[in-house]
Scaffold this motif. Sequence first.
Motif, PDB file in Angstrom:
ATOM      1  N   PHE A  13       0.835  -1.201   0.000  1.00 29.68           N
ATOM      2  CA  PHE A  13       0.000   0.000   0.000  1.00 29.68           C
ATOM      3  C   PHE A  13       0.873   1.256   0.000  1.00 29.68           C
ATOM      4  CE2 PHE A  13      -3.470  -2.490   2.479  1.00 29.68           C
ATOM      5  CZ  PHE A  13      -4.013  -2.957   1.300  1.00 29.68           C
ATOM      6  N   ILE A  14       1.906   1.230   0.828  1.00 26.98           N
ATOM      7  CA  ILE A  14       2.822   2.373   0.910  1.00 26.98           C
ATOM      8  C   ILE A  14       3.543   2.570  -0.421  1.00 26.98           C
ATOM      9  CG2 ILE A  14       4.921   3.267   2.000  1.00 26.98           C
ATOM     10  CD1 ILE A  14       3.999   1.738   4.565  1.00 26.98           C
ATOM     11  N   GLU A  15       4.041   1.488  -1.004  1.00 30.41           N
ATOM     12  CA  GLU A  15       4.754   1.582  -2.280  1.00 30.41           C
ATOM     13  C   GLU A  15       3.836   2.113  -3.379  1.00 30.41           C
ATOM     14  OE1 GLU A  15       6.346  -2.296  -2.994  1.00 30.41           O
ATOM     15  OE2 GLU A  15       7.649  -2.237  -1.225  1.00 30.41           O
ATOM     16  N   SER A  16       2.584   1.688  -3.372  1.00 28.52           N
ATOM     17  CA  SER A  16       1.627   2.182  -4.362  1.00 28.52           C
ATOM     18  C   SER A  16       1.361   3.672  -4.168  1.00 28.52           C
ATOM     19  CB  SER A  16       0.306   1.409  -4.249  1.00 28.52           C
ATOM     20  OG  SER A  16       0.493   0.038  -4.550  1.00 28.52           O
ATOM     21  N   ALA A  17       1.250   4.087  -2.902  1.00 31.16           N
ATOM     22  CA  ALA A  17       1.045   5.505  -2.612  1.00 31.16           C
ATOM     23  C   ALA A  17       2.267   6.324  -3.018  1.00 31.16           C
ATOM     24  CB  ALA A  17       0.746   5.698  -1.126  1.00 31.16           C
ATOM     25  N   GLU A  18       3.447   5.760  -2.852  1.00 31.02           N
ATOM     26  CA  GLU A  18       4.673   6.438  -3.287  1.00 31.02           C
ATOM     27  C   GLU A  18       4.677   6.618  -4.801  1.00 31.02           C
ATOM     28  OE1 GLU A  18       7.746   5.049   0.276  1.00 31.02           O
ATOM     29  OE2 GLU A  18       7.595   3.859  -1.565  1.00 31.02           O
ATOM     30  N   ALA A  19       4.124   5.639  -5.519  1.00 28.17           N
ATOM     31  CA  ALA A  19       4.022   5.758  -6.979  1.00 28.17           C
ATOM     32  C   ALA A  19       3.103   6.922  -7.350  1.00 28.17           C
ATOM     33  CB  ALA A  19       3.516   4.453  -7.587  1.00 28.17           C
ATOM     34  N   SER A  20       2.040   7.109  -6.587  1.00 28.34           N
ATOM     35  CA  SER A  20       1.135   8.231  -6.867  1.00 28.34           C
ATOM     36  C   SER A  20       1.851   9.564  -6.655  1.00 28.34           C
ATOM     37  CB  SER A  20      -0.116   8.155  -5.987  1.00 28.34           C
ATOM     38  OG  SER A  20       0.125   8.602  -4.675  1.00 28.34           O
ATOM     39  N   CYS A  21       2.700   9.623  -5.622  1.00 28.11           N
ATOM     40  CA  CYS A  21       3.472  10.847  -5.374  1.00 28.11           C
ATOM     41  C   CYS A  21       4.442  11.126  -6.520  1.00 28.11           C
ATOM     42  CB  CYS A  21       4.241  10.734  -4.058  1.00 28.11           C
ATOM     43  SG  CYS A  21       3.196  10.719  -2.591  1.00 28.11           S
ATOM     44  N   GLU A  22       5.063  10.073  -7.012  1.00 29.12           N
ATOM     45  CA  GLU A  22       5.993  10.229  -8.132  1.00 29.12           C
ATOM     46  C   GLU A  22       5.256  10.729  -9.375  1.00 29.12           C
ATOM     47  OE1 GLU A  22       9.307   7.655 -10.713  1.00 29.12           O
ATOM     48  OE2 GLU A  22       8.218   6.694  -9.060  1.00 29.12           O
ATOM     49  N   ALA A  23       4.092  10.145  -9.641  1.00 29.42           N
ATOM     50  CA  ALA A  23       3.294  10.578 -10.798  1.00 29.42           C
ATOM     51  C   ALA A  23       2.829  12.020 -10.625  1.00 29.42           C
ATOM     52  CB  ALA A  23       2.094   9.650 -10.976  1.00 29.42           C
ATOM     53  N   ALA A  24       2.425  12.375  -9.409  1.00 35.01           N
ATOM     54  CA  ALA A  24       1.962  13.744  -9.150  1.00 35.01           C
ATOM     55  C   ALA A  24       3.085  14.750  -9.347  1.00 35.01           C
ATOM     56  CB  ALA A  24       1.406  13.838  -7.729  1.00 35.01           C
ATOM     57  N   GLN A  25       4.290  14.410  -8.899  1.00 39.31           N
ATOM     58  CA  GLN A  25       5.422  15.312  -9.067  1.00 39.31           C
ATOM     59  C   GLN A  25       5.801  15.466 -10.539  1.00 39.31           C
ATOM     60  OE1 GLN A  25       7.093  17.344  -6.908  1.00 39.31           O
ATOM     61  NE2 GLN A  25       5.407  16.801  -5.541  1.00 39.31           N
ATOM     62  N   LEU A  26       5.726  14.374 -11.285  1.00 36.50           N
ATOM     63  CA  LEU A  26       5.992  14.437 -12.726  1.00 36.50           C
ATOM     64  C   LEU A  26       5.003  15.376 -13.409  1.00 36.50           C
ATOM     65  CD1 LEU A  26       6.735  10.701 -13.662  1.00 36.50           C
ATOM     66  CD2 LEU A  26       8.233  12.654 -14.128  1.00 36.50           C
ATOM     67  N   LEU A  27       3.736  15.219 -13.068  1.00 35.33           N
ATOM     68  CA  LEU A  27       2.703  16.051 -13.677  1.00 35.33           C
ATOM     69  C   LEU A  27       2.850  17.508 -13.239  1.00 35.33           C
ATOM     70  CD1 LEU A  27       0.187  16.317 -15.398  1.00 35.33           C
ATOM     71  CD2 LEU A  27      -1.173  15.499 -13.452  1.00 35.33           C
ATOM     72  N   LYS A  28       3.162  17.716 -11.982  1.00 32.05           N
ATOM     73  CA  LYS A  28       3.339  19.073 -11.471  1.00 32.05           C
ATOM     74  C   LYS A  28       4.482  19.776 -12.192  1.00 32.05           C
ATOM     75  CE  LYS A  28       4.169  21.661  -7.210  1.00 32.05           C
ATOM     76  NZ  LYS A  28       4.523  21.584  -5.776  1.00 32.05           N
ATOM     77  N   ARG A  29       5.618  19.088 -12.338  1.00 33.25           N
ATOM     78  CA  ARG A  29       6.768  19.684 -13.039  1.00 33.25           C
ATOM     79  C   ARG A  29       6.431  19.963 -14.493  1.00 33.25           C
ATOM     80  NH1 ARG A  29       9.692  15.774 -10.067  1.00 33.25           N
ATOM     81  NH2 ARG A  29       9.898  14.440 -11.902  1.00 33.25           N
ATOM     82  N   SER A  30       5.659  19.066 -15.094  1.00 34.23           N
ATOM     83  CA  SER A  30       5.275  19.258 -16.491  1.00 34.23           C
ATOM     84  C   SER A  30       4.431  20.519 -16.659  1.00 34.23           C
ATOM     85  CB  SER A  30       4.490  18.040 -16.980  1.00 34.23           C
ATOM     86  OG  SER A  30       4.039  18.213 -18.303  1.00 34.23           O
ATOM     87  N   LEU A  31       3.539  20.771 -15.714  1.00 36.08           N
ATOM     88  CA  LEU A  31       2.693  21.964 -15.788  1.00 36.08           C
ATOM     89  C   LEU A  31       3.482  23.233 -15.483  1.00 36.08           C
ATOM     90  CD1 LEU A  31      -0.582  20.731 -14.018  1.00 36.08           C
ATOM     91  CD2 LEU A  31      -0.115  20.869 -16.466  1.00 36.08           C
ATOM     92  N   GLU A  32       4.366  23.162 -14.499  1.00 32.13           N
ATOM     93  CA  GLU A  32       5.125  24.341 -14.095  1.00 32.13           C
ATOM     94  C   GLU A  32       6.124  24.775 -15.160  1.00 32.13           C
ATOM     95  OE1 GLU A  32       5.139  23.719  -9.223  1.00 32.13           O
ATOM     96  OE2 GLU A  32       6.775  22.933 -10.444  1.00 32.13           O
ATOM     97  N   ASN A  33       6.663  23.803 -15.884  1.00 25.71           N
ATOM     98  CA  ASN A  33       7.667  24.095 -16.921  1.00 25.71           C
ATOM     99  C   ASN A  33       7.180  23.562 -18.265  1.00 25.71           C
ATOM    100  OD1 ASN A  33       9.890  24.964 -14.922  1.00 25.71           O
ATOM    101  ND2 ASN A  33       9.391  22.901 -14.223  1.00 25.71           N
ATOM    102  N   PHE A  34       5.964  23.937 -18.617  1.00 24.62           N
ATOM    103  CA  PHE A  34       5.299  23.300 -19.751  1.00 24.62           C
ATOM    104  C   PHE A  34       5.944  23.655 -21.086  1.00 24.62           C
ATOM    105  CE2 PHE A  34       1.838  22.791 -22.884  1.00 24.62           C
ATOM    106  CZ  PHE A  34       1.555  21.458 -22.656  1.00 24.62           C
ATOM    107  N   ARG A  35       6.242  22.586 -21.832  1.00 32.38           N
ATOM    108  CA  ARG A  35       6.724  22.700 -23.212  1.00 32.38           C
ATOM    109  C   ARG A  35       5.952  21.675 -24.032  1.00 32.38           C
ATOM    110  NH1 ARG A  35      12.058  24.384 -24.301  1.00 32.38           N
ATOM    111  NH2 ARG A  35      12.381  22.474 -25.517  1.00 32.38           N
ATOM    112  N   PRO A  36       5.102  22.126 -24.947  1.00 29.91           N
ATOM    113  CA  PRO A  36       4.281  21.185 -25.721  1.00 29.91           C
ATOM    114  C   PRO A  36       5.096  20.087 -26.395  1.00 29.91           C
ATOM    115  CG  PRO A  36       3.574  23.435 -26.118  1.00 29.91           C
ATOM    116  CD  PRO A  36       4.828  23.528 -25.312  1.00 29.91           C
TER     117      PRO A  36
END
Length: 207
Positions: A13-36
């Motif tokens: 459960f913890i490892e799966s939740a950590e994966a969600s954090c990793e995905a969220a950070q990837l998406l957050k960085r993509s939005l903050e530094n967006f390049r199509p």
Amino acid sequence: MSKKQDMFYFEKFIESAEASCEAAQLLKRSLENFRPEDISKCMDEIHKVEHTADQKRHQIMDNLARAFIVPIEREDIASLGDNIDEVVDKLEDVLLRLYINNVQEIHEDAVELMDVVSRCCEEMKNMMKDFADFRHSKTLKSRIIRINELEEEADRLFVSSMRKLHETEPDPLKIIAWREIYNYMENCADACEHVADTVQNVVMKNS
């Protein structure tokens, strides 16, 4: 819950939740530094995280099918595994919508909403760490409450973002695109709250 076979589920459960954090950070960085032009690469990266999360869920289900004794009800283990995995799926869906709708620039409101979603995921991860010892944890309840608060904050941002979109955007196609994107982002916060609600129900049944 110190037995190794019991801890297996909580560790996953913890490892799966950590994966969600990793995905969220990837998406957050993509939005903050967006390049199509970088969106395809970002999609590949987040899909790898989503695949890892799927593997964690499969490991939970495979072990559950073989286990004779489990630490909490089988249905609750299966539901939690599915619900945490759903968070990663929802995060990937946001990036897919940015790609499908050929978004060329990011609204500041989307960055703000994504920050809340990211914090939701981090709090969910911390909640799952506490959940491993839920009968003795002194912070699990506050984690659940905090996720509920963050989901409410995401709801408020969603409403204000949608209002602003319809007030200021003259292009109907962009309105349609961003309505869908905002909806999918808000769904991410809802998915985190769904995990928190499931945890709360498990605690109540086992207390």
